[in-house]
Design a protein around this motif. Structure first.
Motif, short mmCIF file in Angstrom:
data_model
loop_
_atom_site.label_atom_id
_atom_site.label_comp_id
_atom_site.label_asym_id
_atom_site.label_seq_id
_atom_site.Cartn_x
_atom_site.Cartn_y
_atom_site.Cartn_z
N ALA A 418 11.76 9.14 -4.46
CA ALA A 418 10.98 7.97 -4.84
C ALA A 418 10.67 7.06 -3.65
O ALA A 418 10.51 5.86 -3.81
N THR A 419 10.56 7.64 -2.46
CA THR A 419 10.21 6.86 -1.27
C THR A 419 9.02 7.43 -0.52
O THR A 419 8.44 6.74 0.32
N SER A 420 8.62 8.66 -0.78
CA SER A 420 7.57 9.29 0.02
C SER A 420 6.23 8.59 -0.15
O SER A 420 5.55 8.26 0.84
N CYS A 421 5.82 8.34 -1.40
CA CYS A 421 4.55 7.63 -1.64
C CYS A 421 4.62 6.22 -1.10
O CYS A 421 3.65 5.70 -0.54
N LEU A 422 5.78 5.59 -1.26
CA LEU A 422 5.96 4.23 -0.80
C LEU A 422 5.80 4.12 0.72
O LEU A 422 5.15 3.21 1.23
N ARG A 423 6.35 5.06 1.45
CA ARG A 423 6.22 4.99 2.91
C ARG A 423 4.80 5.36 3.36
O ARG A 423 4.29 4.81 4.33
N SER A 424 4.14 6.26 2.63
CA SER A 424 2.76 6.60 2.97
C SER A 424 1.86 5.37 2.86
O SER A 424 1.06 5.07 3.75
N MET A 425 2.00 4.64 1.75
CA MET A 425 1.20 3.44 1.55
C MET A 425 1.53 2.38 2.59
O MET A 425 0.65 1.72 3.15
N THR A 426 2.83 2.21 2.84
CA THR A 426 3.26 1.12 3.71
C THR A 426 2.84 1.34 5.16
O THR A 426 2.26 0.44 5.80
N PHE A 427 3.07 2.53 5.70
CA PHE A 427 2.75 2.73 7.10
C PHE A 427 1.25 2.97 7.33
O PHE A 427 0.75 2.76 8.43
N GLY A 428 0.53 3.36 6.29
CA GLY A 428 -0.93 3.34 6.39
C GLY A 428 -1.44 1.92 6.50
O GLY A 428 -2.32 1.60 7.31
N ARG A 429 -0.88 1.04 5.69
CA ARG A 429 -1.26 -0.38 5.77
C ARG A 429 -0.91 -0.97 7.13
O ARG A 429 -1.70 -1.73 7.72
N LEU A 430 0.24 -0.62 7.66
CA LEU A 430 0.64 -1.15 8.97
C LEU A 430 -0.26 -0.64 10.09
O LEU A 430 -0.53 -1.36 11.05
N ALA A 431 -0.74 0.60 9.97
CA ALA A 431 -1.70 1.10 10.96
C ALA A 431 -2.97 0.26 10.94
O ALA A 431 -3.51 -0.11 11.99
N GLY A 432 -3.46 -0.03 9.74
CA GLY A 432 -4.65 -0.86 9.64
C GLY A 432 -4.43 -2.26 10.20
O GLY A 432 -5.32 -2.81 10.87
N ALA A 433 -3.26 -2.83 9.94
CA ALA A 433 -2.97 -4.16 10.46
C ALA A 433 -2.94 -4.16 11.98
O ALA A 433 -3.43 -5.08 12.63
N GLU A 434 -2.37 -3.11 12.57
CA GLU A 434 -2.30 -3.00 14.04
C GLU A 434 -3.71 -2.94 14.63
O GLU A 434 -4.01 -3.61 15.63
N ILE A 435 -4.58 -2.16 14.02
CA ILE A 435 -5.95 -2.03 14.53
C ILE A 435 -6.71 -3.34 14.33
O ILE A 435 -7.46 -3.78 15.21
N ALA A 436 -6.52 -3.98 13.19
CA ALA A 436 -7.20 -5.25 12.92
C ALA A 436 -6.84 -6.29 13.96
O ALA A 436 -7.69 -7.09 14.38
N GLN A 437 -5.60 -6.30 14.40
CA GLN A 437 -5.18 -7.26 15.42
C GLN A 437 -5.94 -7.05 16.74
O GLN A 437 -6.17 -8.00 17.47
N LYS A 438 -6.32 -5.82 17.01
CA LYS A 438 -7.09 -5.55 18.22
C LYS A 438 -8.45 -6.24 18.17
O LYS A 438 -9.04 -6.55 19.21
N PHE A 439 -8.95 -6.46 16.95
CA PHE A 439 -10.25 -7.10 16.79
C PHE A 439 -10.11 -8.57 16.40
O PHE A 439 -10.98 -9.14 15.77
N GLY A 440 -8.96 -9.15 16.70
CA GLY A 440 -8.75 -10.55 16.43
C GLY A 440 -8.29 -10.87 15.03
O GLY A 440 -8.30 -12.02 14.61
N GLY A 441 -7.89 -9.82 14.27
CA GLY A 441 -7.36 -10.04 12.94
C GLY A 441 -8.36 -10.58 11.94
O GLY A 441 -8.02 -11.31 11.02
N THR A 442 -9.66 -10.24 12.10
CA THR A 442 -10.68 -10.76 11.20
C THR A 442 -10.50 -10.22 9.79
O THR A 442 -10.11 -9.09 9.58
N ASP A 443 -10.83 -11.05 8.81
CA ASP A 443 -10.55 -10.71 7.42
C ASP A 443 -11.30 -9.47 6.95
O ASP A 443 -10.78 -8.67 6.20
N HIS A 444 -12.57 -9.31 7.40
CA HIS A 444 -13.34 -8.19 6.86
C HIS A 444 -12.79 -6.87 7.36
O HIS A 444 -12.84 -5.87 6.66
N ILE A 445 -12.26 -6.83 8.57
CA ILE A 445 -11.65 -5.59 9.06
C ILE A 445 -10.35 -5.34 8.32
O ILE A 445 -10.05 -4.23 7.90
N HIS A 446 -9.56 -6.40 8.12
CA HIS A 446 -8.29 -6.28 7.43
C HIS A 446 -8.48 -5.70 6.03
O HIS A 446 -7.79 -4.78 5.61
#
Length: 457
Positions: A418-446
Motif C-alpha cells: 500500500a505504498t507503491s502508488c503513493l510514492r509514484s504520485m508523491t515523487f512525480g509531484r516533487l519532480a514537477g515542483a523542482e522543475i517549476a522552481q527553475k522557472f520561478g515557481g509560477t502558478d501556471h507551470i506548477h
C-alpha cells in the motif's frame, strides 16, 4: 503506446514528461485520514530490505504523502475510507486505509481532464521514446521518439521526466534480471504490458545509477476463473492453501495478511508450477461476507457440503484433500482464535506448520478458490534523489533528468504494501515542483506540471 506531455513556458523550450498507460488496479493507499501516520513503515522497510532501502527517501515520502493526497482531493479524486474490522493490518493506522473511488484509472482520468484545460500543455499519443538526447556536457536536451508514421523525431526540452513504469511487460528484461520461468507470469492488469523498461534502458544509456532488487518483483494470488483484472484472493491466512497434490506448502499464518500475500504468490510461481488452491469453511466465509478479502474476484467461490465434493469441483484428488484437511484439523492447539492479533493458534507436527489463525475447517459448506500468481511490478530501477532527480553512477544528478514511479528503484526482497502508488504520485509531484522552481515557481507551470506527474501508477 506511451503518451508524451509537453509543457510550454513563456519564451522557453518545452519540458517533457513520458508516461505509460494506466494500471486499472484497486490502488490501496497506506494512509489514515489522508495522513501517512504509520510510524512503523520505515522500520518495516529496513527489516525486509536488510537495511538496503534508502531511509531518507522513505522519510521524505512519509512527510510528503499527505500533500499528494490532498492535491488529488483538490482536483476531484474521491477517497473511500475503510475501517477494517476483521483483518489485522500491519499498518499503524488504527485499522484504517483508503483507496480511490474508481481505482487508479479514476485518478488518471480526473488529472488528465485537468491537464487538458491548460493552453501550455500538449499531449502526444502513440509516440514511443527511443533515446535521451544530451549535449556535449551530458545535460539532457530532449528525447528522440518514434511516432506512428514509423519515423524518428527529435523533441527538444531542457527537462525530461520519465514515469513509464518498470519492465514487467518486457519478457527479455524479465528473463535477464529476474530469471527463468518469468514468461509464465501473467500480468495482473492490461496496462502493464506497456511497461517495457524503456525508461530504465534510456537512463542506463546516459550513465544513471540503479537501486532496488533487479531480481525482485511483486506478485499476487488471483482467481484463475476470473474475467476481470486484479481478481486477487486476499485471505489466504484464514484457511489453508494447497498445491495440485493437495499438500500445503506455506505457513499461511506466518505474519499479517499484507506481509505474506506477496511471498506465498512467489512460492506458487517458483515451486508450485503456478497452481494452488485455497480451502476454508462456512465459519470463515460468513465472517468475511461482503468483504474485499474474498469479493475482489467476479466469480463466486467453489462450494460443496463435503471436502471431497469441493476437491472434485477444483480438480483435486478427493481423498488426498480430505486427508490434508483432517491432518490439519487434528494438529491445531487449544488457543483462542482471534483475528485481531497474531493469536498463536497454531498447528504442530506438520510440514509446514501454520503459526497463527489455524481455525479448524469443520463447518460446512466448504469453500475454495483455484489460484495462480500474477505479476504486478518489478523492483529494480534507476536511482533518484529526494527531489526525483536521476542520479549518475557516482551519485550526482544528471542535469535535466527526472524519474518517478516504479521505474525508480526502492524495494529489496519484499514490498511493504500500500505504498507503491503513493510514492509514484508523491515523487512525480516533487519532480514537477523542482522543475517549476527553475522557472520561478509560477502558478501556471506548477498546476499543469504537477497534475501529469502524479499520473503514473
Amino acid at each position: 503506446m506511451a503518451a508524451l506531455l509537453l509543457l510550454r513556458s513563456e519564451g522557453k523550450e518545452k519540458d517533457l514528461v513520458l508516461q505509460n498507460g494506466p494500471w486499472h488496479t484497486f490502488d490501496w493507499i497506506r494512509i489514515w485520514t489522508l495522513d501517512l501516520k504509520d510510524k512503523d513503515w520505515i522500520k518495516e522497510m529496513r527489516r525486509v530490505s536488510n537495511g538496503l532501502a534508502d531511509e531518507q527517501y522513505c522519510d521524505k515520502l512519509r512527510r510528503e504523502a499527505p500533500v499528494s493526497a490532498r492535491y488529488l482531493e483538490d482536483h476531484g479524486v474521491k477517497f473511500v475510507h475503510h475501517d477494517e474490522p476483521n483483518v489485522l493490518l500491519e499498518f499503524d493506522t488504527d485499522q484504517h486505509f483508503v483507496f480511490p473511488e474508481g481505482g487508479g484509472n479514476a485518478i488518471i482520468q480526473i488529472l488528465m481532464r485537468d491537464i487538458k484545460s491548460y493552453a501550455n500543455a500538449d499531449i502526444i499519443y502513440q509516440t514511443e521514446a527511443q533515446k535521451l538526447l544530451t549535449d556535449d556536457t551530458g545535460s539532457i536536451r530532449g528525447l528522440k521518439v518514434r511516432k506512428n508514421d514509423g519515423l524518428l523525431h527529435d523533441l527538444l526540452a531542457p527537462n525530461v521526466v520519465l514515469a513509464c513504469g518498470g519492465f514487467e511487460g518486457n519478457q527479455e528484461m524479465m528473463a535477464r534480471y529476474v530469471g527463468r520461468e518469468t514468461h509464465k507470469l501473467p500480468l495482473i492488469a492490461p496496462g502493464l504490458k506497456y511497461n517495457r523498461g524503456a525508461g530504465l534502458r534510456m537512463c542506463l544509456e546516459v550513465g544513471a545509477g540503479t537501486a532496488g532488487s533487479f531480481d525482485g518483483m511483486h506478485c499476487e494470488l488471483v482467481d484463475t476463473r476470473a474475467g476481470k483484472p486484479d481478481a486477487v484472493i486476499w485471505g489466504h491466512n484464514y484457511g489453508i492453501v494447497v498445491n495440485k497434490d493437495s499438500k500445503r506448502f506455506y505457513d499461511e499464518g506466518q505474519r499479517h495478511l499484507f506481509s505474506t500475500f506477496e511471498m506465498i504468490a512467489l512460492e506458487c510461481w517458483r515451486d508450485q508450477n503456478q497452481s494452488c488452491f485455497f480451502v476454508t469453511d462456512d465459519y470463515i466465509m460468513q465472517k468475511f461476507k461482503g468483504s474485499w478479502v474474498y469479493d475482489t474476484t467476479d466469480k463466486p467461490p467453489e462450494k460443496s457440503d463435503t471436502i471431497e465434493g469441493l476437491a472434485e469441483k477444483m480438480g483435486l484428488n478427493p481423498q488426498d484433500l480430505k486427508k490434508t484437511v483432517d491432518d490439519y484439523n487434528a494438529s491445531i492447539n487449544d488457543n483462542e482464535f482471534d483475528l485481531m492479533k497474531l493469536d498463536g493458534k497454531a498447528t504442530s507436527g506438520l510440514s509446514p506448520n501454520k503459526t497463527n489463525w489455524a481455525q479448524p475447517i469443520t463447518k460446512g459448506p466448504f469453500y475454495g478458490y483455484p489460484m495462480t500468481s500474477h505479476l504486478t511490478f518489478t523492483y529494480g530501477g534507476v536511482k533518484t534523489d529526494l527531489n526525483s532527480r536521476v542520479l549518475s553512477t557516482n551519485d550526482v544528478p544528471i542535469p535535466g533528468l527526472y524519474a518517478a514511479g516504479e521505474m525508480t528503484g526502492l524495494f529489496y526482497n519484499e514490498y511493504p504494501p500500500a505504498t507503491s502508488c503513493l510514492r509514484s504520485m508523491t515523487f512525480g509531484r516533487l519532480a514537477g515542483a523542482e522543475i517549476a522552481q527553475k522557472f520561478g515557481g509560477t502558478d501556471h507551470i506548477h498546476s499543469s506540471g504537477l497534475a501529469v506527474l502524479a499520473n503514473r501508477f
